[in-house]
Design a protein around this motif. Structure first.
Motif, PDB file in Angstrom:
ATOM      1  N   PRO A 270      49.086  40.674  93.615  1.00  0.00           N
ATOM      2  CA  PRO A 270      49.894  40.151  92.499  1.00  0.00           C
ATOM      3  C   PRO A 270      49.373  38.804  92.020  1.00  0.00           C
ATOM      4  O   PRO A 270      49.099  37.911  92.818  1.00  0.00           O
ATOM      5  CB  PRO A 270      51.300  40.036  93.100  1.00  0.00           C
ATOM      6  N   ARG A 271      49.250  38.677  90.695  1.00  0.00           N
ATOM      7  CA  ARG A 271      48.663  37.465  90.122  1.00  0.00           C
ATOM      8  C   ARG A 271      49.706  36.415  89.759  1.00  0.00           C
ATOM      9  O   ARG A 271      49.350  35.309  89.382  1.00  0.00           O
ATOM     10  CB  ARG A 271      47.863  37.812  88.861  1.00  0.00           C
ATOM     11  N   TYR A 272      50.981  36.754  89.808  1.00  0.00           N
ATOM     12  CA  TYR A 272      52.000  35.730  89.525  1.00  0.00           C
ATOM     13  C   TYR A 272      53.250  36.032  90.334  1.00  0.00           C
ATOM     14  O   TYR A 272      53.462  37.149  90.817  1.00  0.00           O
ATOM     15  CB  TYR A 272      52.322  35.632  88.027  1.00  0.00           C
ATOM     16  N   ASP A 273      54.107  35.014  90.475  1.00  0.00           N
ATOM     17  CA  ASP A 273      55.312  35.125  91.287  1.00  0.00           C
ATOM     18  C   ASP A 273      56.427  35.829  90.512  1.00  0.00           C
ATOM     19  O   ASP A 273      56.374  35.981  89.289  1.00  0.00           O
ATOM     20  CB  ASP A 273      55.788  33.739  91.734  1.00  0.00           C
ATOM     21  N   THR A 274      57.448  36.221  91.256  1.00  0.00           N
ATOM     22  CA  THR A 274      58.613  36.885  90.679  1.00  0.00           C
ATOM     23  C   THR A 274      59.780  35.919  90.612  1.00  0.00           C
ATOM     24  O   THR A 274      60.098  35.250  91.597  1.00  0.00           O
ATOM     25  CB  THR A 274      59.012  38.102  91.531  1.00  0.00           C
ATOM     26  N   LYS A 275      60.422  35.842  89.455  1.00  0.00           N
ATOM     27  CA  LYS A 275      61.630  35.029  89.323  1.00  0.00           C
ATOM     28  C   LYS A 275      62.810  35.875  89.789  1.00  0.00           C
ATOM     29  O   LYS A 275      63.189  36.839  89.136  1.00  0.00           O
ATOM     30  CB  LYS A 275      61.818  34.576  87.870  1.00  0.00           C
ATOM     31  N   ILE A 276      63.383  35.501  90.929  1.00  0.00           N
ATOM     32  CA  ILE A 276      64.421  36.344  91.524  1.00  0.00           C
ATOM     33  C   ILE A 276      65.809  36.047  90.978  1.00  0.00           C
ATOM     34  O   ILE A 276      66.716  36.864  91.105  1.00  0.00           O
ATOM     35  CB  ILE A 276      64.426  36.178  93.057  1.00  0.00           C
ATOM     36  N   GLY A 277      66.012  34.860  90.364  1.00  0.00           N
ATOM     37  CA  GLY A 277      67.324  34.534  89.838  1.00  0.00           C
ATOM     38  C   GLY A 277      68.335  34.243  90.933  1.00  0.00           C
ATOM     39  O   GLY A 277      67.995  33.761  92.015  1.00  0.00           O
ATOM     40  N   ILE A 278      69.587  34.566  90.660  1.00  0.00           N
ATOM     41  CA  ILE A 278      70.685  34.321  91.595  1.00  0.00           C
ATOM     42  C   ILE A 278      71.362  35.656  91.911  1.00  0.00           C
ATOM     43  O   ILE A 278      71.185  36.636  91.181  1.00  0.00           O
ATOM     44  CB  ILE A 278      71.709  33.323  91.005  1.00  0.00           C
ATOM     45  N   PRO A 279      72.156  35.711  93.001  1.00  0.00           N
ATOM     46  CA  PRO A 279      72.791  36.989  93.366  1.00  0.00           C
ATOM     47  C   PRO A 279      73.626  37.619  92.260  1.00  0.00           C
ATOM     48  O   PRO A 279      73.705  38.847  92.168  1.00  0.00           O
ATOM     49  CB  PRO A 279      73.645  36.607  94.574  1.00  0.00           C
ATOM     50  N   ILE A 387      61.693  36.665 102.153  1.00  0.00           N
ATOM     51  CA  ILE A 387      61.125  35.989 103.324  1.00  0.00           C
ATOM     52  C   ILE A 387      59.834  36.669 103.758  1.00  0.00           C
ATOM     53  O   ILE A 387      58.868  36.009 104.165  1.00  0.00           O
ATOM     54  CB  ILE A 387      62.158  35.934 104.477  1.00  0.00           C
ATOM     55  N   ALA A 388      59.784  38.006 103.670  1.00  0.00           N
ATOM     56  CA  ALA A 388      58.565  38.725 104.061  1.00  0.00           C
ATOM     57  C   ALA A 388      57.405  38.341 103.153  1.00  0.00           C
ATOM     58  O   ALA A 388      56.282  38.109 103.618  1.00  0.00           O
ATOM     59  CB  ALA A 388      58.813  40.230 104.012  1.00  0.00           C
ATOM     60  N   LEU A 389      57.652  38.269 101.846  1.00  0.00           N
ATOM     61  CA  LEU A 389      56.589  37.932 100.908  1.00  0.00           C
ATOM     62  C   LEU A 389      56.093  36.508 101.137  1.00  0.00           C
ATOM     63  O   LEU A 389      54.883  36.236 101.104  1.00  0.00           O
ATOM     64  CB  LEU A 389      57.089  38.099  99.474  1.00  0.00           C
ATOM     65  N   VAL A 453      56.244  44.539  95.688  1.00  0.00           N
ATOM     66  CA  VAL A 453      56.916  45.691  95.080  1.00  0.00           C
ATOM     67  C   VAL A 453      58.381  45.736  95.507  1.00  0.00           C
ATOM     68  O   VAL A 453      59.285  45.906  94.674  1.00  0.00           O
ATOM     69  CB  VAL A 453      56.203  47.001  95.474  1.00  0.00           C
ATOM     70  N   ALA A 454      58.626  45.574  96.811  1.00  0.00           N
ATOM     71  CA  ALA A 454      59.994  45.644  97.331  1.00  0.00           C
ATOM     72  C   ALA A 454      60.884  44.593  96.695  1.00  0.00           C
ATOM     73  O   ALA A 454      62.065  44.855  96.389  1.00  0.00           O
ATOM     74  CB  ALA A 454      59.977  45.489  98.849  1.00  0.00           C
ATOM     75  N   LEU A 455      60.360  43.381  96.485  1.00  0.00           N
ATOM     76  CA  LEU A 455      61.160  42.310  95.899  1.00  0.00           C
ATOM     77  C   LEU A 455      61.528  42.640  94.455  1.00  0.00           C
ATOM     78  O   LEU A 455      62.681  42.459  94.038  1.00  0.00           O
ATOM     79  CB  LEU A 455      60.394  40.990  95.970  1.00  0.00           C
ATOM     80  N   ASN A 456      60.568  43.125  93.681  1.00  0.00           N
ATOM     81  CA  ASN A 456      60.864  43.453  92.285  1.00  0.00           C
ATOM     82  C   ASN A 456      61.817  44.630  92.158  1.00  0.00           C
ATOM     83  O   ASN A 456      62.685  44.641  91.280  1.00  0.00           O
ATOM     84  CB  ASN A 456      59.553  43.734  91.542  1.00  0.00           C
ATOM     85  N   VAL A 457      61.663  45.614  93.024  1.00  0.00           N
ATOM     86  CA  VAL A 457      62.601  46.733  93.019  1.00  0.00           C
ATOM     87  C   VAL A 457      63.983  46.260  93.443  1.00  0.00           C
ATOM     88  O   VAL A 457      65.006  46.698  92.898  1.00  0.00           O
ATOM     89  CB  VAL A 457      62.093  47.854  93.949  1.00  0.00           C
ATOM     90  N   ALA A 458      64.045  45.346  94.403  1.00  0.00           N
ATOM     91  CA  ALA A 458      65.324  44.855  94.912  1.00  0.00           C
ATOM     92  C   ALA A 458      66.131  44.117  93.840  1.00  0.00           C
ATOM     93  O   ALA A 458      67.368  44.143  93.856  1.00  0.00           O
ATOM     94  CB  ALA A 458      65.106  43.933  96.106  1.00  0.00           C
ATOM     95  N   ILE A 459      65.458  43.465  92.905  1.00  0.00           N
ATOM     96  CA  ILE A 459      66.178  42.765  91.846  1.00  0.00           C
ATOM     97  C   ILE A 459      66.381  43.649  90.611  1.00  0.00           C
ATOM     98  O   ILE A 459      66.944  43.203  89.595  1.00  0.00           O
ATOM     99  CB  ILE A 459      65.464  41.460  91.444  1.00  0.00           C
ATOM    100  N   GLY A 460      65.919  44.902  90.694  1.00  0.00           N
ATOM    101  CA  GLY A 460      66.101  45.819  89.567  1.00  0.00           C
ATOM    102  C   GLY A 460      65.060  45.674  88.485  1.00  0.00           C
ATOM    103  O   GLY A 460      65.266  46.137  87.359  1.00  0.00           O
ATOM    104  N   GLY A 461      63.939  45.057  88.811  1.00  0.00           N
ATOM    105  CA  GLY A 461      62.909  44.811  87.810  1.00  0.00           C
ATOM    106  C   GLY A 461      62.248  46.082  87.305  1.00  0.00           C
ATOM    107  O   GLY A 461      61.867  46.940  88.089  1.00  0.00           O
TER     108      GLY A 461
END
Length: 470
Positions: A270-279, A387-389, A453-461
């Motif tokens: 991945p070439r850039y980070d993911t903005k996860i936002g807030i819960p 945390i894994a990423l 991938v897991a992080l983006n799927v987890a936030i619904g991306g």
């Protein structure tokens, strides 16, 4: 006058639009203010094509192709058609029902008895009849309005289920692609180690010819070559299995994309980070949370459907029938009609209707608990992937430095071995540790990409992204 007095309360109730059962309200999400990594709201991430961060055109093409062909997504689309039909079915009972019928009939008789009695030997009668009937169940207590409300909420859930299927598809496809590229990289690294170990074996044979090495040194060098050869089939199998699974996700026969993927490329990174936002963003962006909330709304409306059956129901019905008869002796018309209300009052049903209300209330409570669990699981998914990423980046950085150190160590060990300053065992150890560290680095890169991938799927991306096949 008495009839009017009796119908007046029912008319007022009809005009008031009474609807029984609880009015649904979206439950407030019980979520923390922020994740362990503090972020500002991320907005709508459902339109973010996060897989493009890998900058892999082949992966982008596979995503576009599979989004239109994946069988799970197509099944979800068909469930929308089913839900739309259920909306019509749910509302049909509260609308007037009109039916028409018609028939014709010819009757006749022959025989000598008729000739003796009337002088004719044949009689014939023709008849035509037509009729129609209409009925309308007055929705006094909102049974059909609640049913429509429930069906519409189920339709909303079906729309969200498409995005759930898309996320599952994206996760499976991109992760399988990451696995395929990892096995290709590991296979290439194993072949690189094989070449290095064969070079060491040749060096050992040359030194033995010169009388400076023993047969044991040669056997040890050969053993390391053979152990590397034994590693190759596992990576080849892993690549082909991943390629076969990608083909299945695309709705194609297994092995149909293997040849194309054989032209390897670098591991996805991945070439850039993911903005996860807030819960709180999860409640808006995760399609499984939205689908669970809509199913809660549908179950709540079903309580009203069951409660409406506890009260009287009023229906209006009427019919008209006309017939015409043509005969040898007489011809005539007959018309009949009827119209009137019917009041159905439930008196005793063994407690079945009240039990249905209780069952529907329990079903709604179960859907609430399901929604709550879905929200909590979503928060856990994000925290775990986050945390894994974060640790993956640290691991990859450390392993890159480790590989560089072991490459230098192997070069020094070979030079010392040529000069007779060290034993072959030092060279073999250096080759073994370098090979292991390279594979560890490739595995760490795979884990990093998979957790991205897991992080983006987890936030619904990306759940609402529409992509076109290239």
């Amino acid at each position: 006058m008495k009839i009017a007095n009796a119908l007046l309360p029912l008319s007022m109730l009809l005009l008031s639009g009474c609807v029984v059962g609880p009015n649904y309200q979206v439950p407030p999400p019980l979520v923390p203010a922020k994740f362990s990594k503090s972020e500002t709201p991320a907005g709508n991430v459902t339109l973010n094509p996060w897989w493009q961060a890998f900058r892999d055109k082949r992966l982008d093409s596979l995503v576009a192709q599979g989004m239109n062909q994946n069988l799970d997504v197509l099944q979800s689309l068909e469930r929308i058609n089913e839900a739309r039909a259920n909306v019509v079915i749910a509302g049909a009972g509260g609308l007037p029902q009109v039916n028409a019928s018609a028939d014709g009939n010819v009757q006749g008789s022959d025989g000598s008895y008729l000739r003796r009695q009337s002088g004719v030997s044949h009689t014939e009668t023709k008849s035509l009849s037509a009729g129609g009937d209409a009925s309308w169940l007055i929705d006094l207590f909102g049974q059909y309005r609640r049913a429509r409300e429930s069906a519409n909420a189920s339709l909303d859930a079906a729309y969200n289920d498409i995005n759930v299927a898309r996320l599952a598809y994206l996760s499976d496809l991109v992760t399988s692609y990451i696995d395929a590229r990892y096995n290709q990289e590991a296979l290439a690294l194993a072949k690189l180690s094989l070449s290095s170990r064969r070079e060491t074996l040749k060096l050992t044979n040359d030194i033995r010819t010169a009388g400076a090495a023993s047969s044991l040194d040669v056997v040890q060098a050969e053993g390391l070559v053979n152990s590397t050869l034994a590693e190759l089939p596992a990576y080849e199998t892993g690549f082909r299995q991943a390629a076969n699974h990608i083909a299945t996700l695309l709705g194609l026969p297994a092995n149909s994309v293997t040849a194309e993927l054989t032209r390897g490329t670098a591991q996805p990174w991945p070439r850039y980070d993911t903005k996860i936002g807030i819960p709180a963003d999860l409640v808006r962006n995760r399609p499984d949370i939205r689908a669970a909330e809509r199913r809660l709304a549908a179950a709540t409306a079903q309580i009203g459907v069951a409660e409406a059956r506890l009260y009287p129901s009023l229906s209006l019905s009427g019919s008209i029938n006309a017939s015409r008869t043509f005969g040898d002796t007489a011809t005539g018309n007959l018309t009949s009609w009827g119209f009137g209300p019917t009041l159905d009052i439930p008196i005793f049903n063994g407690g079945e209707r009240r039990a249905q209300v209780a069952a529907n209330r329990s079903a709604a409570q179960q859907q609430y608990l399901t929604w709550k669990q879905t929200v909590l699981d979503a928060i856990e998914d994000v925290e775990n992937a986050l945390i894994a990423l974060r640790k993956n980046y640290e691991t990859v950085a450390a392993l890159r430095r480790l590989v560089t150190s072991y490459e230098q160590a192997l070069g020094l060990a070979r030079e010392s071995y040529r000069g007779g300053a060290t034993s072959l065992l030092d060279v073999l150890d250096a080759e073994r540790t370098l090979s292991q560290s390279r594979i560890q680095l490739a595995a760490a890169i795979r884990s990093l990409a998979a957790n991205y991938v897991a992080l983006n799927v987890a936030i619904g991306g990306g759940s609402s992204v529409e992509v076109a096949s290239k």
